[in-house]
Design an enzyme around this catalytic site. Sequence first.
Site, mmCIF file in Angstrom:
data_model
loop_
_atom_site.group_PDB
_atom_site.id
_atom_site.type_symbol
_atom_site.label_atom_id
_atom_site.label_comp_id
_atom_site.label_asym_id
_atom_site.label_seq_id
_atom_site.Cartn_x
_atom_site.Cartn_y
_atom_site.Cartn_z
ATOM 1 N N ASN A 133 -2.779 -34.628 -18.702
ATOM 2 C CA ASN A 133 -2.018 -35.439 -19.666
ATOM 3 C C ASN A 133 -2.030 -34.822 -21.055
ATOM 4 O OD1 ASN A 133 -1.730 -37.461 -17.714
ATOM 5 N ND2 ASN A 133 -3.486 -38.622 -18.463
ATOM 6 N N LYS A 165 -7.784 -37.133 -16.920
ATOM 7 C CA LYS A 165 -9.139 -37.122 -16.351
ATOM 8 C C LYS A 165 -9.388 -35.882 -15.493
ATOM 9 C CE LYS A 165 -9.498 -42.117 -16.539
ATOM 10 N NZ LYS A 165 -10.092 -42.141 -17.866
ATOM 11 N N GLY A 166 -8.379 -35.490 -14.699
ATOM 12 C CA GLY A 166 -8.564 -34.313 -13.852
ATOM 13 C C GLY A 166 -8.775 -33.057 -14.681
ATOM 14 N N ALA A 167 -7.862 -32.830 -15.633
ATOM 15 C CA ALA A 167 -7.955 -31.623 -16.461
ATOM 16 C C ALA A 167 -9.219 -31.645 -17.317
ATOM 17 C CB ALA A 167 -6.712 -31.516 -17.345
ATOM 18 N N GLY A 217 -22.899 -46.121 -20.669
ATOM 19 C CA GLY A 217 -22.735 -45.850 -22.096
ATOM 20 C C GLY A 217 -24.085 -45.780 -22.778
ATOM 21 N N GLY A 241 -27.405 -45.520 -20.790
ATOM 22 C CA GLY A 241 -27.754 -44.388 -19.933
ATOM 23 C C GLY A 241 -27.028 -44.445 -18.610
ATOM 24 N N ASP A 265 -16.197 -40.615 -31.084
ATOM 25 C CA ASP A 265 -15.057 -40.904 -30.210
ATOM 26 C C ASP A 265 -15.538 -40.828 -28.759
ATOM 27 O OD1 ASP A 265 -12.698 -40.985 -28.782
ATOM 28 O OD2 ASP A 265 -11.750 -39.298 -29.798
ATOM 29 N N GLY A 277 -16.945 -39.797 -20.284
ATOM 30 C CA GLY A 277 -17.145 -39.907 -18.837
ATOM 31 C C GLY A 277 -16.725 -38.623 -18.130
ATOM 32 N N ASP A 278 -15.664 -38.001 -18.606
ATOM 33 C CA ASP A 278 -15.211 -36.747 -17.995
ATOM 34 C C ASP A 278 -16.215 -35.623 -18.258
ATOM 35 O OD1 ASP A 278 -12.907 -38.084 -17.175
ATOM 36 O OD2 ASP A 278 -11.864 -37.617 -19.047
HETATM 37 O O1 RIB Z 1 -10.888 -40.065 -19.632
HETATM 38 C C1 RIB Z 1 -10.108 -39.826 -20.758
HETATM 39 C C2 RIB Z 1 -8.709 -39.492 -20.348
HETATM 40 O O2 RIB Z 1 -8.117 -40.620 -19.743
HETATM 41 C C3 RIB Z 1 -7.774 -39.126 -21.478
HETATM 42 O O3 RIB Z 1 -7.808 -37.750 -21.772
HETATM 43 C C4 RIB Z 1 -6.435 -39.637 -20.997
HETATM 44 O O4 RIB Z 1 -5.506 -38.622 -20.782
HETATM 45 C C5 RIB Z 1 -6.716 -40.436 -19.738
HETATM 46 O O5 RIB Z 1 -6.443 -39.715 -18.604
#
Ligand code: RIB
Length: 297
Positions: A8, A37-39, A215, A218, A239, A244-245
Site C-alpha cells: 500500500n 502489512k505484507g510489504a 502493546g 508486551g 507512531d 506489529g509488522d
Molecule cells: O500495519 C500497518 C499497515 O496497515 C499500514 O502500512 C497500512 O498500509 C495498512 O496496511
Amino acid sequence: MNVVGSINMDVVVEVERAPAPGETVLGSDYRLHPGGKGANQAVAAARLGAPVAMIGCLGHDAYGDALYQTLRREQIALEHVRRVDTPSGAAFITVERGGQNRIVVAPGANAQLGPEQLPADLEAGGWLLLQLEVPRETVTAAARRVRAAGGRVVLNAAPAAPLPAVLAEAVDVLVVNETEAGALLGLPPPAHAEEALQVAARLRTPRSTVIVTLGAGGSVWSGPTGQGSVAALPVEVIDTTACGDAYVGALAWALSSGQPLTRAVELANANGALAATREGAQPSLPTFQELWRFASF
Ligand code: RIB
C-alpha cells in the site's frame, strides 16, 4: 522467505485527536509513506538480513511505480509482483498525539492477488509469511501448499477476520494483537497478560504456537512446548503504525534463522518497540545494526 501479501501507499495525517462521528478536525499536512502489512513485514525481515521474495499486486500507476522501486531498494525479489489495471492499494491513516493510529485500507490491486499467481516454486522458500490484507483463498492456498511440502507458515491474522479451520490447521505460528485475538473468539480483547495467555491457548491447534501482542503489555505465547511472556521495552512512542509488522517480520526472520521461539519473541518485541519511536510504516523499520544497538543482544 516468501511473503504473500499487500502493498500500500500510506497517506498519513497527524491529528491532535481523531474526529468523532460526523466531526471534522484539522490535521497536519499529509505525508506519503510506503506501507501495506505484507510489504512492511517483507521489509522488516529483509532489513534484518533475511532473503525475502514478495508475492503481491500493484497498479499501473504512480504509487505502484514508487512502491515497486522502494521494495527493489530493499533487495526484495519482485519476480512475482504483478502489475494490474486497478489502482494500487492505499491506506488512509490518522496518527494522534501519543502515537495511536487509525487506519482505513482501500485494497485496490491487492484484491487481485489470486491463488493462480502463487509461484510454482512457492514451497521451495521454506518459510512463508502471510497476513489477511489479500484474498483469503490465496492466503489459504499458499499456507496449505507450503505446509503440505513440510515448510513453515507464519500468519499475522490482521486485519481481524474469521479464520477457516483449513487455514488455521496449516499455520505453525499465529500472531495477533489483543483486539484480533478477542475478535477470533468473538470476545472483548483480553484485559491483561494472564487472560491473553488463556486466549492464546484457546486459539492454538495441537501443533501451532499462538503469540498475542499487547502493546505496552508486551506479548505472550502458548505453543506445543509451553507458554511464556515478554515485557514491553520502555520507549518514547511517536507512531505505532507498523509496530506489529516490525514485530512479525523480525519474528519470521529470527525463526527462519534457527533462533528458538523465546529468543525470536524477544527480538520481535525489541524490533516492534524500536519501530514505535519513529514515524511512518516502512521508514520506521529497523536495520539489523539498529536493532542490535537498541537491544544490546
Ligand atoms: O500495519 C500497518 C499497515 O496497515 C499500514 O502500512 C497500512 O498500509 C495498512 O496496511
